[in-house]
Each structure stands twice: as structure tokens, then as C-alpha cells.
Enzyme design. Structure first.
Site, PDB file in Angstrom:
ATOM      1  N   CYS A 108      59.205 -75.280 -12.197  1.00 24.05           N
ATOM      2  CA  CYS A 108      58.152 -75.509 -11.135  1.00 24.05           C
ATOM      3  C   CYS A 108      56.929 -74.781 -11.932  1.00 24.05           C
ATOM      4  O   CYS A 108      56.880 -74.517 -13.060  1.00 24.05           O
ATOM      5  CB  CYS A 108      58.484 -74.974  -9.836  1.00 24.05           C
ATOM      6  SG  CYS A 108      58.860 -73.196  -9.621  1.00 24.05           S
ATOM      7  N   ASN A 138      58.102 -70.295 -10.794  1.00 24.19           N
ATOM      8  CA  ASN A 138      59.516 -69.937 -10.938  1.00 24.19           C
ATOM      9  C   ASN A 138      59.816 -68.801  -9.829  1.00 24.19           C
ATOM     10  O   ASN A 138      60.755 -67.926  -9.993  1.00 24.19           O
ATOM     11  CB  ASN A 138      59.806 -69.331 -12.378  1.00 24.19           C
ATOM     12  CG  ASN A 138      61.423 -69.592 -12.603  1.00 24.19           C
ATOM     13  OD1 ASN A 138      61.772 -68.483 -13.511  1.00 24.19           O
ATOM     14  ND2 ASN A 138      62.243 -70.118 -11.834  1.00 24.19           N
ATOM     15  N   CYS A 161      59.355 -69.974  -6.418  1.00 22.68           N
ATOM     16  CA  CYS A 161      59.800 -70.550  -4.965  1.00 22.68           C
ATOM     17  C   CYS A 161      60.610 -71.716  -5.213  1.00 22.68           C
ATOM     18  O   CYS A 161      61.807 -71.601  -4.823  1.00 22.68           O
ATOM     19  CB  CYS A 161      58.466 -71.089  -4.213  1.00 22.68           C
ATOM     20  SG  CYS A 161      57.481 -69.711  -3.760  1.00 22.68           S
ATOM     21  N   ARG A 162      60.207 -72.926  -5.432  1.00 31.62           N
ATOM     22  CA  ARG A 162      60.831 -74.346  -5.907  1.00 31.62           C
ATOM     23  C   ARG A 162      62.185 -74.202  -6.503  1.00 31.62           C
ATOM     24  O   ARG A 162      63.217 -74.676  -6.219  1.00 31.62           O
ATOM     25  CB  ARG A 162      59.958 -75.382  -6.007  1.00 31.62           C
ATOM     26  CG  ARG A 162      59.223 -75.687  -4.912  1.00 31.62           C
ATOM     27  CD  ARG A 162      58.022 -76.463  -5.234  1.00 31.62           C
ATOM     28  NE  ARG A 162      57.110 -75.913  -6.336  1.00 31.62           N
ATOM     29  CZ  ARG A 162      56.089 -76.390  -6.752  1.00 31.62           C
ATOM     30  NH1 ARG A 162      56.034 -77.608  -6.457  1.00 31.62           N
ATOM     31  NH2 ARG A 162      55.344 -75.834  -7.645  1.00 31.62           N
ATOM     32  N   SER A 163      61.888 -73.668  -7.929  1.00 30.89           N
ATOM     33  CA  SER A 163      62.765 -73.909  -8.946  1.00 30.89           C
ATOM     34  C   SER A 163      64.039 -72.914  -8.810  1.00 30.89           C
ATOM     35  O   SER A 163      65.250 -73.131  -9.017  1.00 30.89           O
ATOM     36  CB  SER A 163      62.299 -73.619 -10.571  1.00 30.89           C
ATOM     37  OG  SER A 163      61.596 -72.670 -10.915  1.00 30.89           O
ATOM     38  N   ASP A 215      54.514 -78.114  -2.987  1.00 37.26           N
ATOM     39  CA  ASP A 215      54.619 -76.621  -3.234  1.00 37.26           C
ATOM     40  C   ASP A 215      54.376 -75.759  -2.045  1.00 37.26           C
ATOM     41  O   ASP A 215      53.337 -75.997  -1.210  1.00 37.26           O
ATOM     42  CB  ASP A 215      53.206 -76.257  -4.180  1.00 37.26           C
ATOM     43  CG  ASP A 215      53.444 -74.915  -4.553  1.00 37.26           C
ATOM     44  OD1 ASP A 215      53.727 -74.051  -4.041  1.00 37.26           O
ATOM     45  OD2 ASP A 215      52.226 -74.595  -5.628  1.00 37.26           O
TER      46      ASP A 215
HETATM   47  P1  4NP Z   1      56.377 -72.321  -7.152  1.00 42.66           P
HETATM   48  O1  4NP Z   1      55.278 -71.768  -6.397  1.00 42.66           O
HETATM   49  O2  4NP Z   1      56.012 -72.950  -8.331  1.00 42.66           O
HETATM   50  O3  4NP Z   1      57.295 -73.106  -6.303  1.00 42.66           O
HETATM   51  O4  4NP Z   1      57.229 -70.996  -8.085  1.00 42.66           O
HETATM   52  C1  4NP Z   1      54.236 -71.043  -6.687  1.00 42.66           C
HETATM   53  C2  4NP Z   1      54.173 -69.757  -6.910  1.00 42.66           C
HETATM   54  C3  4NP Z   1      53.049 -69.338  -7.453  1.00 42.66           C
HETATM   55  C4  4NP Z   1      51.915 -69.793  -7.669  1.00 42.66           C
HETATM   56  C5  4NP Z   1      52.114 -71.357  -7.462  1.00 42.66           C
HETATM   57  C6  4NP Z   1      53.014 -71.816  -7.046  1.00 42.66           C
HETATM   58  N1  4NP Z   1      50.549 -69.263  -8.120  1.00 42.66           N
HETATM   59  O5  4NP Z   1      49.801 -69.951  -8.366  1.00 42.66           O
HETATM   60  O6  4NP Z   1      50.863 -68.127  -8.210  1.00 42.66           O
END
Ligand code: 4NP
Length: 157
Positions: free
Chosen positions: A12, A15, A17-19, A127
Site C-alpha cells: 500500500c 505500510n 494500514c491496509r497492507s 485508504d
Molecule cells: P496505508 O495508509 O497506505 O494503507 O498504510 C496510509 C498511511 C499513511 C499515509 C497514507 C496512507 N500517509 O500519507 O502518511
């Protein structure tokens, strides 16, 4: 037929939240069906490298009986495309980045997670980072569907 052991990397943006949730859901499903597979996750971005998953991701995993607090974020590398048989993007923007990063001729299959789910090809997992706790319930439902479908595919079903 390739004799190599399957190895799946979920990717994702952050790294956190989703992955990590996709990794946890897939590990649980692989154990449930007795599938021997290596599993990891990574982000396309470097903002959160070394950090544990977002506390809301840890909470939703715990609600469904899975612990992810030990995970630490890392950034995807070009080597990942030869170390893993499947590099799985959580959304379209991640998929675009992966196609740019992928070395020419690298063997990994690169797809969206929901491409493996009947009727959901081309969809991303939304997201949840900037939303509320309910977004993480949707994330868990989506990654669980994707994990089950991918495990079935790799198992040959
Ligand atoms: P993820 O979520 O891609 O599912 O881990 C996010 C976590 C942090 C950010 C964006 C999405 N960020 O912009 O910091």
C-alpha cells in the site's frame, strides 16, 4: 509448472494500514487451508518506515483475533519483484508505482488485490488513513475477501 514456493508481498502507500491488514488476513487464511507460502508487506512511500501499524489497524485486527503490533513498516524495493511470486497492490495508485518500479523481465505477477475477487476486478481498497474507525472495518472486509480469493488461486482452486 514452476516448482518455486509461492511468496506474496502486499503493498500500500504507508505500510501501516491496509497492507499489514492484508498480510494478516492472508496469513490466517493460508494457515486455515494449509497453504505453504511466504508473506510480507511493504509501502511505496518511506514516511513511516520502521513504525508499527496505525493503532486503528491494530485495533481492527485484534477485534478479528489477529495481532499485528510486531509489524514494522518498510519500503518496497526492486529486488522484491524477484523475491516474491506475487506483488499485490492495494489500490490503483500503488499499482502504477509498482509497474514503474518493476525491473524489466522480473517474474512476479503484479495485480490489484481485488482483481482476484469475482466481480471486483479493477477496484482498489479505499485508504482509511484520513477517515474514522469505521473505514478500518471496510478495509478488513475487503482484505479478507481478497485474501481468501488469492489463497484459493494459489492453492489451485
Ligand atoms: P496505508 O495508509 O497506505 O494503507 O498504510 C496510509 C498511511 C499513511 C499515509 C497514507 C496512507 N500517509 O500519507 O502518511
Amino acid at each position: 509448472m514452476s516448482p518455486e514456493k509461492p511468496a506474496v508481498l502486499f503493498v500500500c502507500l504507508g505500510n501501516i494500514c491496509r497492507s499489514p491488514l492484508a498480510e494478516a488476513a492472508f496469513r490466517a487464511e493460508a494457515e486455515r487451508i494449509g497453504l505453504a507460502v511466504e508473506i510480507d508487506s511493504a509501502g511505496t512511500g518511506s514516511w513511516h518506515v520502521g513504525e508499527p501499524p496505525d493503532r486503528r489497524a491494530q485495533a481492527v485486527a485484534r477485534r478479528y483475533g489477529v495481532e499485528i503490533g510486531h509489524c514494522r513498516a518498510r519500503q518496497v524495493t526492486r529486488d522484491d519483484f524477484s523475491r516474491f511470486t506475487h506483488v499485490v497492490a492495494l489500490d490503483e495508485s500503488v499499482l502504477v508505482t509498482l509497474h514503474r518500479l518493476r525491473p524489466r523481465g522480473a517474474p512476479a505477477e503484479v495485480k490489484l488485490l481485488l482483481d482476484y475477487v469475482d466481480g471486483r476486478a479493477g477496484e482498489g481498497v479505499a485508504d482509511p488513513y484520513y477517515g474514522g474507525d469505521d473505514g478500518f472495518e471496510i478495509t478488513w472486509a475487503d482484505v479478507t475477501s481478497g485474501a481468501a480469493a488469492l489463497a484459493r488461486r494459489i492453492a489451485g482452486g
